[in-house]
Design a protein around this motif. Sequence first.
Motif, PDB file in Angstrom:
ATOM      1  N   PHE A  73     -11.689   6.082   6.077  1.00  0.00           N
ATOM      2  CA  PHE A  73     -12.610   4.980   5.795  1.00  0.00           C
ATOM      3  C   PHE A  73     -13.917   5.111   6.571  1.00  0.00           C
ATOM      4  O   PHE A  73     -15.004   4.930   6.008  1.00  0.00           O
ATOM      5  N   PHE A  85       0.841  -1.194   0.000  1.00  0.00           N
ATOM      6  CA  PHE A  85       0.000   0.000   0.000  1.00  0.00           C
ATOM      7  C   PHE A  85       0.874   1.241   0.000  1.00  0.00           C
ATOM      8  O   PHE A  85       1.908   1.285   0.667  1.00  0.00           O
ATOM      9  N   VAL A  95      -8.384  -3.625   6.169  1.00  0.00           N
ATOM     10  CA  VAL A  95      -8.217  -3.451   4.727  1.00  0.00           C
ATOM     11  C   VAL A  95      -7.129  -4.394   4.212  1.00  0.00           C
ATOM     12  O   VAL A  95      -7.219  -4.921   3.102  1.00  0.00           O
ATOM     13  N   ARG A 127      -2.983   2.243   6.080  1.00  0.00           N
ATOM     14  CA  ARG A 127      -4.283   1.604   5.896  1.00  0.00           C
ATOM     15  C   ARG A 127      -4.698   0.923   7.197  1.00  0.00           C
ATOM     16  O   ARG A 127      -3.849   0.417   7.950  1.00  0.00           O
ATOM     17  N   LYS A 171      -6.061   3.177  -4.938  1.00  0.00           N
ATOM     18  CA  LYS A 171      -7.407   3.278  -4.383  1.00  0.00           C
ATOM     19  C   LYS A 171      -8.338   2.135  -4.801  1.00  0.00           C
ATOM     20  O   LYS A 171      -9.436   2.007  -4.265  1.00  0.00           O
ATOM     21  N   ASP A 180      -9.323  -0.044  -1.932  1.00  0.00           N
ATOM     22  CA  ASP A 180     -10.142   0.723  -0.991  1.00  0.00           C
ATOM     23  C   ASP A 180     -11.596   0.815  -1.458  1.00  0.00           C
ATOM     24  O   ASP A 180     -12.528   0.638  -0.669  1.00  0.00           O
ATOM     25  N   GLU A 181     -11.766   1.118  -2.725  1.00  0.00           N
ATOM     26  CA  GLU A 181     -13.115   1.321  -3.257  1.00  0.00           C
ATOM     27  C   GLU A 181     -13.958   0.054  -3.173  1.00  0.00           C
ATOM     28  O   GLU A 181     -15.139   0.099  -2.816  1.00  0.00           O
ATOM     29  N   TYR A 215     -13.430  -2.454  -1.073  1.00  0.00           N
ATOM     30  CA  TYR A 215     -13.641  -2.706   0.356  1.00  0.00           C
ATOM     31  C   TYR A 215     -14.805  -1.876   0.884  1.00  0.00           C
ATOM     32  O   TYR A 215     -15.706  -2.398   1.561  1.00  0.00           O
TER      33      TYR A 215
END
Length: 581
Positions: A245, A120, A128, A124, A207, A210-211, A213
């Motif tokens: 988040f 990453f 994640v 984070r 990202k 992340d998106e 998740y």
Amino acid sequence: MRDYLKIYKSWLENPYIDEVAKAELKMISNNEEEIKDRFYKDLEFGTAGLRGKLGIGTNRMNIYTVGRTTQALADYIKGFGKERMKMGVTIAYDVRHFSRDFAKEAALILSANDIITYLFEDIRPTPVLSFAVRFLKCTSGIVITASHNPKDYNGYKVYWDQGSQILDDVANGIVEKIEKIGYDFGKIKKISEEEALRKGLLKYIGKEVDEEYIKRVESLALRDKEIDKNINIVYTPLNGTGNYFVRKVLKDREFKNVFVVKEQEYPDPDFKSVANPNPEYEIAFELAKKLGKEKNAHLLIANDPDCDRTAIEVLDNNFDYKMLNGNQVGALLVNYILESKKEKGKLEKNLAIIKSIVTGDLSTRIAKKYDVKVFETLTGFKNICGKENELEKQGKYKFLFGFEESIGYVMGTFVRDKDGVISAMLISEMVAYYKTFNKNLLEVLEDIYKEFGYELENNYSLILEGIAGQERINRIMDYFRNNFLKDNLNTFNLKISKYADYLKSEIYYITEDKIEKINDIASSNVLRYWLEDGSWFAIRPSGTEPKLKIYIYSYDKNKNKSEVKLDLIKSTIDNIIDSIK
């Protein structure tokens, strides 16, 4: 005890130890106690990895202990062949001192061993990382974090291909490789970042993970239109990883009034805004309470720095904030989840909830009402999600929710660890739902107690640091294991009906005079005693910190009687522990 002075000197003479590290060691040359503490043992794999104070030495978190462990992990993975190496390892890190350095060091060591590594590009949350291991279909994962520990700690947690923390089989395999390396740091392979990137062995994660998740977290919503999204929420990430988040999810869910504690909004490895970055302790809510009173907040939420744990305080009818502990929040969530699913006709058959053996039984009583099975494991989400993996493989039960008393919760199957983002969302939704009935969580909890009985608790730790502390912990455990029953069978004015020694994997039924083998829970140094009225207590050494942990639960349909029992059990245990020096 091993010759710590000899090992100290060997580090001073080791050609692979850099001069800055050696200078740190030379500064303690006249302090034998400090040398002893740094070198009397190696950092051990506790809850799925390393955790310890930062500094140079075998009993410290530093670039050498991290490097050796990573090379051992690489050697272990290589033993499974090229396919596993291509699947790769995902690495995340938190806000702590040296977290980014340790993460990059681990990535370049893995790359040097021809193992593809996904790193990453910034901090984070731990959950994640768990999600990324599954989403990217990796062999393993690493997160550099010391969770809720003080600022001078860091850690190294290892995950396996299902996204859960490693269990003993993998841990033991890595330990064998660590022992083969010893202190020969020349065995640690490493290449430059440029070479790793050029060869396609190192890949930075942006990202996209992340998106996905966040989308999965939001899919766990149980209610939407029928909740009051105008509730006022104060949130603090305690200067950790949760800020983006949690706020993103609550914004997407259209919670309109979320206020963030400004002093704790951004990363700070020194945690200057808080005396202790552990949200289990009320002192962590000092600034959140202040903001909460300004905004008339109904709910205060705090995540620990790696955002895998969640603590809350709620506004009571006297306009004061009350903290709910992990057992209470867990029971409330179990009740809310099952109640919501039943109301909406989505309560499937053969659902499973998993909790630790030192977590209270109130959630079990609630689950029984809805015909949901509750499984128990040893402490730690490596065991809770390990059990989830096992149930998934067997195919009979479908995992719904897991939690433990130390404010860790998870719902769904896409994360295999406790998750502060998921729990912050679910708790906010739960508060917003009951607000439509003009009820706060304290009132809902009272309703639960009235229906299922008052299980009250007093869970606490005895901090005993260093070698002397460890020796005293051993003496206390020895007494409870070998002499406690003989001396105290009727001390509580309640008979002990059975007790479990998880180290021996046995339950002893006193009234029936029989012994039963524990087959579904791994061996561990935990003792647990059940009283005939439903009260119980347990005692165990911590796996990650210099603590002896005591868990006391009293039970009665009458609240006052349950309180009396709780005080009696605690005073008895305290007197025994105080007598063991």
